[in-house]
Design a protein around this motif. Structure first.
Motif, PDB file in Angstrom:
ATOM      1  N   LEU A 192      12.834  -3.415   8.918  1.00  0.00           N
ATOM      2  CA  LEU A 192      13.106  -2.112   8.770  1.00  0.00           C
ATOM      3  C   LEU A 192      13.717  -1.477   7.373  1.00  0.00           C
ATOM      4  O   LEU A 192      13.173  -0.452   6.976  1.00  0.00           O
ATOM      5  CB  LEU A 192      14.336  -1.554   9.830  1.00  0.00           C
ATOM      6  CG  LEU A 192      13.854  -1.688  11.137  1.00  0.00           C
ATOM      7  CD1 LEU A 192      14.973  -1.425  12.063  1.00  0.00           C
ATOM      8  CD2 LEU A 192      12.484  -0.869  11.521  1.00  0.00           C
ATOM      9  N   THR A 193      14.297  -2.436   6.553  1.00  0.00           N
ATOM     10  CA  THR A 193      14.457  -2.062   5.385  1.00  0.00           C
ATOM     11  C   THR A 193      13.115  -2.000   4.464  1.00  0.00           C
ATOM     12  O   THR A 193      13.061  -1.202   3.583  1.00  0.00           O
ATOM     13  CB  THR A 193      15.529  -3.124   4.771  1.00  0.00           C
ATOM     14  OG1 THR A 193      16.805  -3.065   5.719  1.00  0.00           O
ATOM     15  CG2 THR A 193      15.783  -2.728   3.302  1.00  0.00           C
ATOM     16  N   LEU A 194      12.486  -2.967   4.798  1.00  0.00           N
ATOM     17  CA  LEU A 194      11.073  -3.126   3.877  1.00  0.00           C
ATOM     18  C   LEU A 194      10.375  -1.732   4.201  1.00  0.00           C
ATOM     19  O   LEU A 194       9.609  -1.282   3.206  1.00  0.00           O
ATOM     20  CB  LEU A 194      10.400  -4.319   4.070  1.00  0.00           C
ATOM     21  CG  LEU A 194      11.136  -5.508   3.354  1.00  0.00           C
ATOM     22  CD1 LEU A 194      10.460  -6.835   3.831  1.00  0.00           C
ATOM     23  CD2 LEU A 194      11.433  -5.470   2.032  1.00  0.00           C
ATOM     24  N   MET A 195      10.374  -1.356   5.200  1.00  0.00           N
ATOM     25  CA  MET A 195       9.574  -0.026   5.755  1.00  0.00           C
ATOM     26  C   MET A 195      10.383   1.316   5.503  1.00  0.00           C
ATOM     27  O   MET A 195       9.601   2.133   5.967  1.00  0.00           O
ATOM     28  CB  MET A 195       9.240  -0.298   7.234  1.00  0.00           C
ATOM     29  CG  MET A 195       8.223  -1.667   7.564  1.00  0.00           C
ATOM     30  SD  MET A 195       7.407  -1.650   9.124  1.00  0.00           S
ATOM     31  CE  MET A 195       8.848  -1.471  10.151  1.00  0.00           C
ATOM     32  N   ALA A 196      11.451   1.268   4.963  1.00  0.00           N
ATOM     33  CA  ALA A 196      12.297   2.731   4.951  1.00  0.00           C
ATOM     34  C   ALA A 196      11.525   3.640   3.868  1.00  0.00           C
ATOM     35  O   ALA A 196      10.986   2.939   3.036  1.00  0.00           O
ATOM     36  CB  ALA A 196      13.539   2.399   4.437  1.00  0.00           C
ATOM     37  N   GLU A 197      11.559   4.770   4.269  1.00  0.00           N
ATOM     38  CA  GLU A 197      10.933   5.800   3.440  1.00  0.00           C
ATOM     39  C   GLU A 197      12.049   6.240   2.480  1.00  0.00           C
ATOM     40  O   GLU A 197      13.102   6.200   2.845  1.00  0.00           O
ATOM     41  CB  GLU A 197      10.701   7.002   4.387  1.00  0.00           C
ATOM     42  CG  GLU A 197       9.373   6.701   5.035  1.00  0.00           C
ATOM     43  CD  GLU A 197       8.085   6.606   4.560  1.00  0.00           C
ATOM     44  OE1 GLU A 197       8.026   7.264   3.318  1.00  0.00           O
ATOM     45  OE2 GLU A 197       7.117   5.997   4.994  1.00  0.00           O
ATOM     46  N   PRO A 198      11.744   6.813   1.279  1.00  0.00           N
ATOM     47  CA  PRO A 198      10.696   7.182   0.859  1.00  0.00           C
ATOM     48  C   PRO A 198      10.077   5.699   0.103  1.00  0.00           C
ATOM     49  O   PRO A 198      10.599   4.998  -0.217  1.00  0.00           O
ATOM     50  CB  PRO A 198      10.807   8.134  -0.507  1.00  0.00           C
ATOM     51  CG  PRO A 198      12.221   7.877  -0.891  1.00  0.00           C
ATOM     52  CD  PRO A 198      12.779   7.412   0.427  1.00  0.00           C
ATOM     53  N   SER A 199       8.586   5.849  -0.199  1.00  0.00           N
ATOM     54  CA  SER A 199       7.818   4.785  -0.859  1.00  0.00           C
ATOM     55  C   SER A 199       8.300   3.567  -0.355  1.00  0.00           C
ATOM     56  O   SER A 199       9.079   2.531  -0.844  1.00  0.00           O
ATOM     57  CB  SER A 199       8.128   4.861  -2.291  1.00  0.00           C
ATOM     58  OG  SER A 199       9.484   4.494  -2.875  1.00  0.00           O
TER      59      SER A 199
END
Length: 135
Positions: free
Chosen positions: A111-118
């Protein structure tokens, strides 16, 4: 009614009393009684210190801090898997502890790696699920 009479009247029958509680597998001390408490519980302290450091790092950089928290949980799973005695890090059975620590650590890292933005990691089918649920 006196205290002694009340205790005799409301006593739990012998067949319902707990005789002993089984310690979790691997819940023994990692060092002898003569060692100070922090040395006896070093696996738990490593996981807690890593998690605390990660939470403090979130003040500076959100992603890096949460990655450290997730890695701390994964380290807890690794310690639980490889060490025969981990002290208070053993809460349940060995299998349950490894699955719990490993799953939570993996979820936090992903979830940290997929967090927005970018996001640093993009999973295409998750974007489709999100669009489908919002529309």
């Amino acid at each position: 009614m006196s205290g002694v009479a009340w205790r005799k009247r409301w006593r739990v029958p012998e067949r319902y009393r707990t005789r002993s509680t089984a310690r979790p597998e691997g819940g023994g001390r990692t060092a002898g009684w003569d060692a100070p408490a922090p040395i006896r519980q070093w696996p738990l302290l490593v996981v807690l210190a890593t998690t605390l450091a990660g939470l403090l790092l979130t003040l500076a950089d959100f992603r890096v801090g949460l990655l450290v928290v997730g890695c701390g949980l994964l380290a807890g799973a690794a310690l639980r898997a490889w060490l025969p005695a981990v002290g208070m890090l053993a809460v349940r059975s060995r299998f349950t502890d490894i699955v719990t620590y490993g799953l939570l650590g993996t979820v936090v890292v992903l979830l940290t790696l997929m967090a927005e933005p970018s996001p640093w990691l993009e999973v295409p089918f998750l974007n489709d699920i999100l669009r489908f649920s919002v529309d």
